[in-house]
Design an enzyme around this catalytic site. Structure first.
Site, PDB file in Angstrom:
ATOM      1  N   LYS A  96       0.832  -1.213   0.000  1.00 10.07           N
ATOM      2  CA  LYS A  96       0.000   0.000   0.000  1.00 10.07           C
ATOM      3  C   LYS A  96       0.866   1.262   0.000  1.00 10.07           C
ATOM      4  CE  LYS A  96      -2.101  -1.212   3.883  1.00 10.07           C
ATOM      5  NZ  LYS A  96      -1.512  -2.534   4.137  1.00 10.07           N
ATOM      6  N   ARG A 172     -10.647   0.106   8.303  1.00 10.16           N
ATOM      7  CA  ARG A 172     -10.258  -1.297   8.478  1.00 10.16           C
ATOM      8  C   ARG A 172     -11.295  -2.099   9.235  1.00 10.16           C
ATOM      9  NH1 ARG A 172      -3.858  -2.196   8.824  1.00 10.16           N
ATOM     10  NH2 ARG A 172      -3.355  -0.187   7.961  1.00 10.16           N
ATOM     11  N   ARG A 247      -1.022  -9.541  12.824  1.00  9.72           N
ATOM     12  CA  ARG A 247      -1.617  -8.474  12.000  1.00  9.72           C
ATOM     13  C   ARG A 247      -2.456  -9.077  10.871  1.00  9.72           C
ATOM     14  NH1 ARG A 247       3.864  -5.564  10.797  1.00  9.72           N
ATOM     15  NH2 ARG A 247       2.734  -4.449   9.170  1.00  9.72           N
TER      16      ARG A 247
HETATM   17  P1  AP5 Z   1       4.731  -1.514   1.899  1.00  5.63           P
HETATM   18  O1  AP5 Z   1       4.421  -0.669   0.724  1.00  5.63           O
HETATM   19  O2  AP5 Z   1       5.442  -0.890   3.034  1.00  5.63           O
HETATM   20  O3  AP5 Z   1       3.432  -2.305   2.384  1.00  5.63           O
HETATM   21  P2  AP5 Z   1       2.134  -1.791   3.176  1.00  5.63           P
HETATM   22  O4  AP5 Z   1       0.953  -2.483   2.601  1.00  5.63           O
HETATM   23  O5  AP5 Z   1       2.114  -0.296   3.240  1.00  5.63           O
HETATM   24  O6  AP5 Z   1       2.455  -2.440   4.570  1.00  5.63           O
HETATM   25  P3  AP5 Z   1       2.176  -1.996   6.069  1.00  5.63           P
HETATM   26  O7  AP5 Z   1       2.923  -2.978   6.919  1.00  5.63           O
HETATM   27  O8  AP5 Z   1       2.482  -0.550   6.276  1.00  5.63           O
HETATM   28  O9  AP5 Z   1       0.671  -2.255   6.215  1.00  5.63           O
HETATM   29  P4  AP5 Z   1      -0.035  -2.481   7.550  1.00  5.63           P
HETATM   30  O10 AP5 Z   1      -1.426  -2.365   7.102  1.00  5.63           O
HETATM   31  O11 AP5 Z   1       0.321  -3.698   8.282  1.00  5.63           O
HETATM   32  O12 AP5 Z   1       0.569  -1.350   8.479  1.00  5.63           O
HETATM   33  P5  AP5 Z   1       0.040   0.078   8.902  1.00  5.63           P
HETATM   34  O13 AP5 Z   1       1.212   0.935   9.085  1.00  5.63           O
HETATM   35  O14 AP5 Z   1      -1.039   0.550   8.014  1.00  5.63           O
HETATM   36  O15 AP5 Z   1       5.588  -2.758   1.351  1.00  5.63           O
HETATM   37  C1  AP5 Z   1       6.107  -3.719   2.222  1.00  5.63           C
HETATM   38  C2  AP5 Z   1       7.498  -4.189   1.731  1.00  5.63           C
HETATM   39  O16 AP5 Z   1       7.346  -4.866   0.488  1.00  5.63           O
HETATM   40  C3  AP5 Z   1       8.462  -3.027   1.451  1.00  5.63           C
HETATM   41  O17 AP5 Z   1       9.730  -3.429   1.825  1.00  5.63           O
HETATM   42  C4  AP5 Z   1       8.387  -2.813  -0.080  1.00  5.63           C
HETATM   43  O18 AP5 Z   1       9.605  -2.332  -0.616  1.00  5.63           O
HETATM   44  C5  AP5 Z   1       8.087  -4.223  -0.567  1.00  5.63           C
HETATM   45  N1  AP5 Z   1       7.191  -4.238  -1.729  1.00  5.63           N
HETATM   46  C6  AP5 Z   1       6.075  -3.498  -1.910  1.00  5.63           C
HETATM   47  N2  AP5 Z   1       5.466  -3.812  -3.071  1.00  5.63           N
HETATM   48  C7  AP5 Z   1       6.241  -4.799  -3.634  1.00  5.63           C
HETATM   49  C8  AP5 Z   1       6.146  -5.547  -4.845  1.00  5.63           C
HETATM   50  N3  AP5 Z   1       5.133  -5.372  -5.697  1.00  5.63           N
HETATM   51  N4  AP5 Z   1       7.096  -6.478  -5.085  1.00  5.63           N
HETATM   52  C9  AP5 Z   1       8.126  -6.678  -4.214  1.00  5.63           C
HETATM   53  N5  AP5 Z   1       8.286  -5.994  -3.063  1.00  5.63           N
HETATM   54  C10 AP5 Z   1       7.343  -5.065  -2.771  1.00  5.63           C
HETATM   55  O19 AP5 Z   1      -0.612  -0.249  10.317  1.00  5.63           O
HETATM   56  C11 AP5 Z   1       0.180  -0.643  11.414  1.00  5.63           C
HETATM   57  C12 AP5 Z   1      -0.699  -0.870  12.635  1.00  5.63           C
HETATM   58  O20 AP5 Z   1      -1.383   0.353  12.966  1.00  5.63           O
HETATM   59  C13 AP5 Z   1      -1.803  -1.910  12.464  1.00  5.63           C
HETATM   60  O21 AP5 Z   1      -1.331  -3.213  12.708  1.00  5.63           O
HETATM   61  C14 AP5 Z   1      -2.812  -1.437  13.522  1.00  5.63           C
HETATM   62  O22 AP5 Z   1      -2.416  -1.827  14.802  1.00  5.63           O
HETATM   63  C15 AP5 Z   1      -2.693   0.081  13.438  1.00  5.63           C
HETATM   64  N6  AP5 Z   1      -3.659   0.649  12.480  1.00  5.63           N
HETATM   65  C16 AP5 Z   1      -3.390   1.120  11.233  1.00  5.63           C
HETATM   66  N7  AP5 Z   1      -4.524   1.537  10.628  1.00  5.63           N
HETATM   67  C17 AP5 Z   1      -5.513   1.323  11.525  1.00  5.63           C
HETATM   68  C18 AP5 Z   1      -6.936   1.534  11.473  1.00  5.63           C
HETATM   69  N8  AP5 Z   1      -7.555   2.009  10.376  1.00  5.63           N
HETATM   70  N9  AP5 Z   1      -7.650   1.205  12.565  1.00  5.63           N
HETATM   71  C19 AP5 Z   1      -7.075   0.693  13.695  1.00  5.63           C
HETATM   72  N10 AP5 Z   1      -5.750   0.461  13.770  1.00  5.63           N
HETATM   73  C20 AP5 Z   1      -4.978   0.766  12.706  1.00  5.63           C
END
Ligand code: AP5
Length: 307
Positions: A96, A172, A247
């Site tokens: 994302k 979410r 997660r």
């Molecule tokens: P990346 O682009 O960083 O992936 P992402 O989907 O953004 O991953 P996140 O871990 O940030 O998502 P998440 O939903 O778990 O975390 P968030 O911060 O939102 O890519 C990942 C890796 O893959 C990178 O190294 C990249 O280079 C590589 N990559 C990407 N695309 C690729 C491809 N096509 N091919 C190869 N490699 C690739 O949330 C964290 C925490 O916050 C949650 O667990 C929760 O506790 C809380 N939280 C967040 N939002 C909410 C909400 N709405 N409500 C309640 N709690 C929430």
């Protein structure tokens, strides 16, 4: 009701005075937004402040600019196409954030990531941040009373209204989706990145962040450009194999409820593909929406879009 205070110059730059002064109204004739200019009485040198109170939602009417005809005679409003409103969803590490960077660069949307807002809150050491971290460490959703307000306020900021927004990792849960629906906040497109589970774990453990540029790297798939960058990369506290499994569980428990809210505008994209191929697919969908927006009226937009 959210209230935003800002300096006169920034408001003037963001939104031309005539359209703000035109007292936009919604169908029930109640004002959507009101504008107040205030200056401190203590000193005439205090900067003029404008306070915009947003009532529920900026309607498209705020974007209506007086046409030449409306200035000289009958009121005929020429409406600019509304900017893009996009949601992007997917399992942890589905890509994302990576795709948001590319979308932002090409389309100029304001990127609002719930996870980033929460990490900023943790970094500031606030009470909400401390509470949020407890949930994030367990791979659980942070309670809505913390997240909903945070995201809503960011969405209603003038830059997101002007340029359009890209909501990452939000909503979410059903309650978060319902809170947006109640505010009549709906996306033009809901992008779902579909990635197989084995790949997700590898992506999480290999992810690194550059604290200077904010850029997301992967040790194998997207390594840093040079030694200097490599030396300063950091890892997120929740990027371990053990935590990503939690997660993922949370994601599976909630995703269907969210998808059902946006079923008419979902665009499912194969996120297993290389970064540039994933972006090409998203880009195609966004260009097509922009094209439709520029030639359709709001009635046909309401028919929904998907890819
Ligand atoms: P990346 O682009 O960083 O992936 P992402 O989907 O953004 O991953 P996140 O871990 O940030 O998502 P998440 O939903 O778990 O975390 P968030 O911060 O939102 O890519 C990942 C890796 O893959 C990178 O190294 C990249 O280079 C590589 N990559 C990407 N695309 C690729 C491809 N096509 N091919 C190869 N490699 C690739 O949330 C964290 C925490 O916050 C949650 O667990 C929760 O506790 C809380 N939280 C967040 N939002 C909410 C909400 N709405 N409500 C309640 N709690 C929430």
């Amino acid at each position: 009701m959210a209230s935003v205070g800002m300096s006169f110059s920034s408001v003037a730059a963001a939104r031309p005075t005539p359209s703000l002064a035109s007292s936009p109204s919604c169908s029930n004739n109640k004002p959507f937004a009101s504008l107040h200019a205030t200056r401190s009485l203590e000193t005439s040198r205090a900067p003029l402040r404008l306070e915009i109170s947003y009532d529920r939602w900026f309607s498209a009417e705020l974007r209506q600019k007086p046409s030449a005809a409306s200035r000289s005679g009958p009121v005929v409003a020429a409406t600019e196409p509304e900017p893009l409103k996009i949601m992007i969803s997917g399992a942890p590490a589905s890509g994302k954030g990576t795709q948001c960077e590319l979308i932002k660069k090409k389309y100029g949307l304001v990127h609002i990531a719930a996870g980033d807002l929460l990490r900023a809150e943790i970094g500031s050491g606030t009470e909400n941040g401390k509470r949020a971290k407890e949930y994030m460490e367990k791979g659980m959703l942070v309670p809505s009373e913390i997240v909903v307000m945070m995201v809503k306020e960011r969405l209603l900021q003038p830059d997101a209204q002007e340029k359009g927004w890209l909501l990452d990792g939000y909503p979410r849960s059903l309650s978060q989706a319902t809170a947006l629906e109640d505010l009549r906040i709906r996306p033009d497109l809901f992008i779902l990145l579909d990635v197989s589970e084995a790949i997700l774990i590898e992506r999480v453990v290999g992810r690194r962040l550059d604290p200077v540029t904010g850029k997301i790297y992967h040790l194998k798939y997207f390594p840093p450009e040079n030694e200097e960058i490599a030396a300063r990369l950091t890892q997120r506290f929740d990027d371990t194999e053990e935590k990503v499994k939690l997660r993922l569980e949370t994601h599976h428990q909630n995703v269907e409820d969210v998808l059902s809210t946006y079923k008419d505008v979902i665009c499912k994209v194969n996120g297993d593909a290389p970064i540039e191929d994933v972006f090409a697919e998203i880009d195609k969908a966004l260009s097509s929406i922009l094209e439709k927006k520029s030639r359709t009226d709001s009635a046909s937009m309401a028919a929904g879009m998907s890819c």
